[in-house]
Scaffold this active site. Structure first.
Site, PDB file in Angstrom:
ATOM      1  N   LEU A 188       0.824  -1.211   0.000  1.00 42.97           N
ATOM      2  CA  LEU A 188       0.000   0.000   0.000  1.00 42.97           C
ATOM      3  C   LEU A 188       0.857   1.260   0.000  1.00 42.97           C
ATOM      4  O   LEU A 188       0.477   2.274  -0.601  1.00 42.97           O
ATOM      5  CB  LEU A 188      -0.914   0.013   1.222  1.00 42.97           C
ATOM      6  CG  LEU A 188      -1.859  -1.172   1.393  1.00 42.97           C
ATOM      7  CD1 LEU A 188      -2.694  -0.989   2.650  1.00 42.97           C
ATOM      8  CD2 LEU A 188      -2.751  -1.341   0.171  1.00 42.97           C
ATOM      9  N   GLY A 189       1.992   1.222   0.699  1.00 37.69           N
ATOM     10  CA  GLY A 189       2.858   2.396   0.772  1.00 37.69           C
ATOM     11  C   GLY A 189       4.076   2.083   1.605  1.00 37.69           C
ATOM     12  O   GLY A 189       4.151   1.046   2.265  1.00 37.69           O
ATOM     13  N   THR A 241      -3.715   4.934   4.558  1.00 39.24           N
ATOM     14  CA  THR A 241      -2.339   4.545   4.227  1.00 39.24           C
ATOM     15  C   THR A 241      -1.405   5.731   4.417  1.00 39.24           C
ATOM     16  O   THR A 241      -0.322   5.610   5.009  1.00 39.24           O
ATOM     17  CB  THR A 241      -2.247   4.010   2.790  1.00 39.24           C
ATOM     18  OG1 THR A 241      -3.022   2.819   2.684  1.00 39.24           O
ATOM     19  CG2 THR A 241      -0.810   3.703   2.400  1.00 39.24           C
ATOM     20  N   HIS A 284      -0.870   6.412   8.110  1.00 42.93           N
ATOM     21  CA  HIS A 284       0.063   5.430   8.680  1.00 42.93           C
ATOM     22  C   HIS A 284       1.507   5.741   8.288  1.00 42.93           C
ATOM     23  O   HIS A 284       2.405   5.780   9.148  1.00 42.93           O
ATOM     24  CB  HIS A 284      -0.345   4.036   8.181  1.00 42.93           C
ATOM     25  CG  HIS A 284       0.541   2.921   8.612  1.00 42.93           C
ATOM     26  ND1 HIS A 284       0.216   2.064   9.642  1.00 42.93           N
ATOM     27  CD2 HIS A 284       1.747   2.489   8.126  1.00 42.93           C
ATOM     28  CE1 HIS A 284       1.179   1.166   9.780  1.00 42.93           C
ATOM     29  NE2 HIS A 284       2.119   1.391   8.866  1.00 42.93           N
ATOM     30  N   GLU A 285       1.739   5.993   6.996  1.00 42.18           N
ATOM     31  CA  GLU A 285       3.112   6.203   6.527  1.00 42.18           C
ATOM     32  C   GLU A 285       3.694   7.512   7.054  1.00 42.18           C
ATOM     33  O   GLU A 285       4.894   7.595   7.337  1.00 42.18           O
ATOM     34  CB  GLU A 285       3.161   6.163   5.002  1.00 42.18           C
ATOM     35  CG  GLU A 285       2.786   4.823   4.394  1.00 42.18           C
ATOM     36  CD  GLU A 285       3.627   3.661   4.901  1.00 42.18           C
ATOM     37  OE1 GLU A 285       4.769   3.896   5.355  1.00 42.18           O
ATOM     38  OE2 GLU A 285       3.141   2.528   4.854  1.00 42.18           O
ATOM     39  N   HIS A 296       5.567   0.452  14.132  1.00 37.77           N
ATOM     40  CA  HIS A 296       4.369  -0.375  14.233  1.00 37.77           C
ATOM     41  C   HIS A 296       4.112  -0.711  15.700  1.00 37.77           C
ATOM     42  O   HIS A 296       5.052  -0.802  16.504  1.00 37.77           O
ATOM     43  CB  HIS A 296       4.533  -1.660  13.424  1.00 37.77           C
ATOM     44  CG  HIS A 296       4.589  -1.418  11.948  1.00 37.77           C
ATOM     45  ND1 HIS A 296       5.581  -1.937  11.143  1.00 37.77           N
ATOM     46  CD2 HIS A 296       3.760  -0.725  11.115  1.00 37.77           C
ATOM     47  CE1 HIS A 296       5.371  -1.567   9.882  1.00 37.77           C
ATOM     48  NE2 HIS A 296       4.278  -0.825   9.848  1.00 37.77           N
ATOM     49  N   ASP A 333       7.354  -0.208  20.836  1.00 37.94           N
ATOM     50  CA  ASP A 333       7.307   0.892  19.870  1.00 37.94           C
ATOM     51  C   ASP A 333       7.690   2.215  20.502  1.00 37.94           C
ATOM     52  O   ASP A 333       7.599   3.265  19.865  1.00 37.94           O
ATOM     53  CB  ASP A 333       5.924   0.977  19.229  1.00 37.94           C
ATOM     54  CG  ASP A 333       4.822   1.342  20.217  1.00 37.94           C
ATOM     55  OD1 ASP A 333       5.103   1.382  21.436  1.00 37.94           O
ATOM     56  OD2 ASP A 333       3.679   1.568  19.787  1.00 37.94           O
ATOM     57  N   THR A 371       0.547   2.227  24.183  1.00 38.21           N
ATOM     58  CA  THR A 371       0.076   1.269  23.183  1.00 38.21           C
ATOM     59  C   THR A 371       0.360  -0.124  23.728  1.00 38.21           C
ATOM     60  O   THR A 371       1.521  -0.482  23.915  1.00 38.21           O
ATOM     61  CB  THR A 371       0.774   1.458  21.827  1.00 38.21           C
ATOM     62  OG1 THR A 371       2.193   1.359  21.996  1.00 38.21           O
ATOM     63  CG2 THR A 371       0.443   2.824  21.237  1.00 38.21           C
ATOM     64  N   ASP A 410      -9.058   0.509   6.766  1.00 36.64           N
ATOM     65  CA  ASP A 410      -9.146   1.953   6.976  1.00 36.64           C
ATOM     66  C   ASP A 410     -10.316   2.346   7.871  1.00 36.64           C
ATOM     67  O   ASP A 410     -10.203   3.231   8.720  1.00 36.64           O
ATOM     68  CB  ASP A 410      -9.280   2.673   5.625  1.00 36.64           C
ATOM     69  CG  ASP A 410      -7.941   2.843   4.932  1.00 36.64           C
ATOM     70  OD1 ASP A 410      -6.982   2.130   5.307  1.00 36.64           O
ATOM     71  OD2 ASP A 410      -7.852   3.666   3.993  1.00 36.64           O
TER      72      ASP A 410
END
Length: 376
Positions: A112-113, A158, A161-162, A171, A189, A194, A231
């Site tokens: 995706l990226g 995407t 996220h990137e 991640h 992370d 998280t 998404d």
């Protein structure tokens, strides 16, 4: 953050201006305003960790050479790119210290990226930006609805996220190693809010989502933008993630220039403004045994009035060696190549400077862009 979107496709118009604007809205919503509603879509036990960054995005209003732009750069390109062949090798980046470059292209292998965290390259490296497959860029109809976007990745997440990676997020199951899984539950992370997880989450599962790292409720934070859920299920950055991104943009040498860039400031033209935008010959660092060297420059009309005359002055090592009266009719923001007399050289270092003055017979309204220098 000034954003330039390079669309490199066989038909770059496939990604419309509206799609780009939708993507920009998604970025600003997710990084800033989404707390108005997305916090309420967050699984209840995780709502107290919901974070909001201070980062906002605009489409660039001026190019690196101070030309007006809408921040969208369309290039006909049929190549399928990957991490091994970066799009910047064929679609040039704008100054990555001043612009966030986004390449919207065809990617191989269903990727995706991809992006890189701060410090991966020198600040001027053109790979400082991120790459987005065109089918996962923006928001719109799915393939089943007759559109071109991937069914489960058609909400613009995407890019969200990137850009998280771009601003130093990992991640949720990994660390700087970018491991594909975390079976021992020991990788971190760097964000305490998280919960640990043993690997990526796919799809849009019901709450709670449990695994070996979080075997009981509330489980893992599968809705986090740095996981791999669909998404529609990505809804939050945490407070620690927001703090980490806010810190990255003001501390890393390859990110901090974005905060002082004028890329978001619309270009305001003054009436009479001539400039030397380039010295075409000789090249920087030239070496020659000849007594002279040819000189050609690019004269640019950076003003709003048509440019009909200007004085061009050439100096070598601060000594004036030529004054040239240029005449013509150059439209606003147009450029022309101007050959000048060959420059007589001295033994050793030669600093050749070319400057404009007196555009249209009056004082230049922006003298800061009048001169260019080449050293040899």
């Amino acid at each position: 953050i000034p954003v330039v979107v390079h669309i490199g496709l066989p038909n770059p118009n496939l990604v419309t201006n509206a799609t780009v604007l939708n993507q920009l809205d998604t970025l600003n919503w997710t990084y800033g305003d989404a707390s108005l509603t997305d916090s309420l879509r967050t699984y209840t036990p995780f709502r107290t960790t919901y974070g909001r960054s201070e980062i906002r995005f605009c489409l660039a209003q001026r190019t690196p050479t101070n030309l007006p732009t809408n921040g969208i750069d369309r290039v006909v390109n049929s190549n399928v790119f990957s991490g091994a062949v970066h799009p910047s090798t064929q679609i040039p980046a704008w100054d990555p210290t001043k612009y966030l470059n986004i390449w919207v292209v065809q990617l191989s292998g269903g990727v995706l990226g991809f992006s890189y965290t701060p410090g991966a390259f020198t600040p001027s490296d053109p790979r400082n930006g991120f790459v987005n497959d065109y089918r996962a860029f923006g928001s719109g109809p799915s393939i089943s609805g007759g559109g071109y976007l991937f069914n489960d990745y058609n909400g613009g997440k995407t890019a969200v996220h990137e850009i998280g990676h771009f601003f130093n997020l990992f991640h949720t199951w990994s660390d700087a190693s970018n491991a594909g899984s975390n079976p021992s539950c020991t990788l971190s992370d760097g964000c305490a809010d998280t919960p640990p997880t043993n690997g990526p989450t796919f799809g849009c599962p019901p709450a709670p989502v449990l695994n070996s790292c979080a075997p009981s409720a509330p489980g893992i934070m599968w809705q986090n933008h740095m996981d791999y859920a669909d998404d529609v299920c990505m809804v939050l950055f945490t407070q620690n993630q927001a703090t980490r991104m806010n810190s990255a943009i003001v501390t890393f040498p390859d990110r901090v220039g974005l905060t002082t860039s004028y890329g978001c400031v619309p270009l305001t033209l003054t009436a009479n403004n001539a400039s030397i935008s380039a010295i075409n010959t000789p090249p920087a660092g030239f070496v020659t045994c000849d007594p002279t060297i040819p000189l050609t420059v690019t004269l640019r009309n950076a003003g709003s009035n048509a440019l009909t005359s200007a004085t061009i002055t050439v100096t070598r090592n601060a000594t004036t060696i030529q004054t040239f009266s240029w005449t013509g009719n150059l439209a606003s923001l147009a450029s022309v190549s101007v050959p000048l007399n060959a420059v007589p050289l001295v033994v050793g270092a030669n600093a050749i400077q070319v400057c404009t003055s007196i555009p249209n017979g009056v004082a230049d309204t922006e003298p800061a862009n009048d001169c260019m220098t080449v050293n040899g």
